[in-house]
Design an enzyme around this catalytic site. Structure first.
Site, mmCIF file in Angstrom:
data_model
loop_
_atom_site.group_PDB
_atom_site.id
_atom_site.type_symbol
_atom_site.label_atom_id
_atom_site.label_comp_id
_atom_site.label_asym_id
_atom_site.label_seq_id
_atom_site.Cartn_x
_atom_site.Cartn_y
_atom_site.Cartn_z
ATOM 1 N N ASP A 1 11.186 7.404 1.622
ATOM 2 C CA ASP A 1 11.199 7.259 0.173
ATOM 3 C C ASP A 1 12.574 7.606 -0.386
ATOM 4 O O ASP A 1 13.242 8.518 0.114
ATOM 5 C CB ASP A 1 10.131 8.189 -0.436
ATOM 6 C CG ASP A 1 9.826 7.848 -1.882
ATOM 7 O OD1 ASP A 1 10.160 6.740 -2.326
ATOM 8 O OD2 ASP A 1 9.247 8.707 -2.564
ATOM 9 N N ASN B 1 3.196 -2.409 -2.176
ATOM 10 C CA ASN B 1 4.567 -2.836 -2.461
ATOM 11 C C ASN B 1 4.668 -4.278 -2.951
ATOM 12 O O ASN B 1 5.696 -4.685 -3.508
ATOM 13 C CB ASN B 1 5.461 -2.663 -1.229
ATOM 14 C CG ASN B 1 5.813 -1.223 -0.942
ATOM 15 O OD1 ASN B 1 6.147 -0.873 0.195
ATOM 16 N ND2 ASN B 1 5.733 -0.349 -1.943
#
Length: 227
Positions: A16, A64
């Site tokens: 991340d 996503n």
């Protein structure tokens, strides 16, 4: 407990912070993703020296797809380039590729590239597991359905039908960028895994950071509901 007994065999990472890395440097978001791929390359090369049997990376979640089309396209193109450029290195370094998630739902050319990579690396001694089009809740539904088809639904039958079946039990989960949540990743596998949340943004995460995490893990006393 000896150092050998407390060695992590399987580490998973929620990678991340690519977007924030790019923003801090006043660069396009795509540059953060590209630098994140470089971080992956360096980390994969460190798997053998650090004694890991399996490294699992959260590369693209089923959520996503909600990102802007331009960003998704860039991620898919990065995936194509990574597979093409790094497959020879995987083979040379005895790395076995394993994909978890609904990866057959990706573009046909990517699916074909992944099938070829899986075949060519099938005999590798160490495993790089990559989560593509993956969601932990969907994985549990998928595993439960298969378990039901085979008879009784038990912990053992569900585990046997997870995407990670055959991989070592998860020892350590790391998340970069300072966020403290699982984001629908390896929900079943994390039941007794140790967890480490670090502030480092993914493009800045190095093999040295991973070694520090492994040292941290080795110092922990693992408990499974007892004392």
């Amino acid at each position: 407990m000896s150092e050998t007994e407390n060695r992590a065999r399987h580490v998973a990472i929620i990678m991340d912070g690519n977007g924030r890395w790019a923003k801090r440097k006043h660069l396009p978001r795509a540059m953060g993703h590209r630098q994140g791929v470089e971080a992956v390359r360096k980390l994969v090369r460190s798997v053998e020296p650090m004694g890991l049997d399996c490294l699992t990376l959260y590369a693209f979640s089923s959520e996503n797809w909600k990102r802007p089309d331009e960003e998704v396209d860039d991620l898919m193109n990065l995936m194509r380039k990574f597979i093409k450029s790094d497959l020879p290195e995987f083979i040379a370094n005895d790395v076995k590729l394993h994909i978890i998630g609904d990866w057959r739902g990706l573009a046909p050319d990517i699916v074909a590239m992944l099938e070829d990579a899986l075949e060519q690396t099938a005999k590798g001694a160490r495993t790089l597991a990559v989560a593509l089009n993956y969601g932990g809740q969907s994985e549990l539904v998928h595993a439960a359905k298969l378990a039901a088809q085979g008879g009784e639904i038990t912990e053992e039958s569900i585990e046997a039908n997870l995407f990670t079946a055959g991989l070592p039990p998860l020892d350590l989960l790391i998340r970069t960028s300072g966020e403290v949540r699982l984001s629908n990743f390896l929900l079943w596998q994390c039941a007794y895994a140790e967890m480490l949340f670090v502030d480092t943004l993914w493009p800045d995460f190095t093999p040295e950071h991973l070694q520090q995490a492994l040292d941290n893990f080795a110092s922990r006393e693992r408990r499974y509901g007892g004392r």
